[in-house]
Write an enzyme that holds these catalytic residues in place. Structure first.
Site, PDB file in Angstrom:
ATOM      1  N   TYR A  58      -4.037   2.950  -2.206  1.00  0.00           N
ATOM      2  CA  TYR A  58      -3.613   2.037  -3.163  1.00  0.00           C
ATOM      3  C   TYR A  58      -4.469   1.986  -4.655  1.00  0.00           C
ATOM      4  O   TYR A  58      -4.539   1.333  -5.185  1.00  0.00           O
ATOM      5  CB  TYR A  58      -3.702   0.897  -2.395  1.00  0.00           C
ATOM      6  CG  TYR A  58      -3.145   0.197  -1.341  1.00  0.00           C
ATOM      7  CD1 TYR A  58      -2.046  -1.091  -1.766  1.00  0.00           C
ATOM      8  CD2 TYR A  58      -3.276   0.454   0.210  1.00  0.00           C
ATOM      9  CE1 TYR A  58      -0.928  -1.255  -0.470  1.00  0.00           C
ATOM     10  CE2 TYR A  58      -2.168   0.478   1.062  1.00  0.00           C
ATOM     11  CZ  TYR A  58      -1.320  -0.561   0.807  1.00  0.00           C
ATOM     12  OH  TYR A  58      -0.489  -0.740   1.695  1.00  0.00           O
ATOM     13  N   ASN A  95       6.439  -7.942  -2.635  1.00  0.00           N
ATOM     14  CA  ASN A  95       7.632  -7.521  -3.194  1.00  0.00           C
ATOM     15  C   ASN A  95       9.195  -7.563  -2.454  1.00  0.00           C
ATOM     16  O   ASN A  95       9.222  -8.101  -1.225  1.00  0.00           O
ATOM     17  CB  ASN A  95       7.313  -5.291  -2.797  1.00  0.00           C
ATOM     18  CG  ASN A  95       8.764  -5.183  -3.202  1.00  0.00           C
ATOM     19  OD1 ASN A  95       9.880  -5.849  -3.743  1.00  0.00           O
ATOM     20  ND2 ASN A  95       8.970  -4.122  -2.753  1.00  0.00           N
ATOM     21  N   CYS A 104       7.807   0.002  -1.539  1.00  0.00           N
ATOM     22  CA  CYS A 104       6.362  -0.563  -1.429  1.00  0.00           C
ATOM     23  C   CYS A 104       5.856   0.649  -0.265  1.00  0.00           C
ATOM     24  O   CYS A 104       4.997   0.392   0.540  1.00  0.00           O
ATOM     25  CB  CYS A 104       6.258  -1.989  -1.468  1.00  0.00           C
ATOM     26  SG  CYS A 104       7.158  -2.833  -0.749  1.00  0.00           S
ATOM     27  N   HIS A 105       6.970   0.882   0.447  1.00  0.00           N
ATOM     28  CA  HIS A 105       6.565   1.280   1.759  1.00  0.00           C
ATOM     29  C   HIS A 105       5.796   3.079   1.545  1.00  0.00           C
ATOM     30  O   HIS A 105       5.332   3.006   3.094  1.00  0.00           O
ATOM     31  CB  HIS A 105       7.808   1.709   2.640  1.00  0.00           C
ATOM     32  CG  HIS A 105       9.061   2.718   2.522  1.00  0.00           C
ATOM     33  ND1 HIS A 105       9.472   1.588   1.272  1.00  0.00           N
ATOM     34  CD2 HIS A 105       8.672   3.831   2.027  1.00  0.00           C
ATOM     35  CE1 HIS A 105      11.068   2.764   1.230  1.00  0.00           C
ATOM     36  NE2 HIS A 105       9.847   4.363   1.182  1.00  0.00           N
ATOM     37  N   GLU A 131      12.290   9.528   4.985  1.00  0.00           N
ATOM     38  CA  GLU A 131      12.684  10.092   3.837  1.00  0.00           C
ATOM     39  C   GLU A 131      11.640  11.060   4.271  1.00  0.00           C
ATOM     40  O   GLU A 131      11.120  12.225   2.696  1.00  0.00           O
ATOM     41  CB  GLU A 131      11.034   9.416   2.881  1.00  0.00           C
ATOM     42  CG  GLU A 131      12.540   8.435   2.317  1.00  0.00           C
ATOM     43  CD  GLU A 131      11.344   7.409   1.105  1.00  0.00           C
ATOM     44  OE1 GLU A 131      10.777   7.710   0.740  1.00  0.00           O
ATOM     45  OE2 GLU A 131      11.719   6.566   1.341  1.00  0.00           O
TER      46      GLU A 131
END
Length: 152
Positions: free
Chosen positions: A91, A114, A122-123, A149
């Protein structure tokens, strides 16, 4: 405005389109939706790209987006789009990226709002200590997306 349901590997999603751009992707947990469910070429293209993402074959989305939010939220969401597949930022780093280094809490709130999950990633934002904090859809979903991912 049109919408379509999509049964993804992480749950049923609702995708909405307005004026030729995707405006929302969120969990379709409500049995009643006031937006007509009607496929359009863009909604179908979005589903194809989401399928490719969940199969591990798509690293970047190529669809027009039009999320609704405040100017600050828009700035944060634009910055989120620059986080590459398979990478994370915290952040504080994201707040520095938008030239507002003390706004990391506000950045977290913008992430929480979001409207286009997965596509606006945003993950991929984690706590400074590396822990998985704050995800509007729950840490379990965030964990699944980051595993997909190969981040964790």
């Amino acid at each position: 405005m049109s919408s379509i349901s999509y049964n993804s590997p992480i749950g049923k999603l609702l995708i909405t389109e307005e004026n030729g751009a995707i405006t929302n992707i969120f969990f379709d947990s409500s049995p009643i939706c006031t937006v007509p469910k009607q496929p359009t070429p863009l909604l179908e293209k979005t589903i194809i790209q989401l399928d490719e993402y969940f199969q591990g074959n798509r690293k970047q989305f190529d669809i027009p987006l039009s999320p609704k939010g405040t100017p600050f939220q828009q700035k944060v969401w634009s910055a989120l789009l620059t986080i590459p597949y398979g990478k994370t930022v915290n952040y504080a780093e994201l707040s520095q990226q938008i030239d507002n280094p003390k706004a990391y809490r506000a950045v977290g709130q913008a992430n929480n709002k979001n409207p286009i999950i997965i596509v606006i990633p945003c993950h991929r934002v984690i706590a400074k200590n590396g822990s998985l904090t704050g995800y509007s859809e729950g840490i379990d979903i965030k964990n699944k997306l980051l595993k997909l991912e190969k981040i964790i």
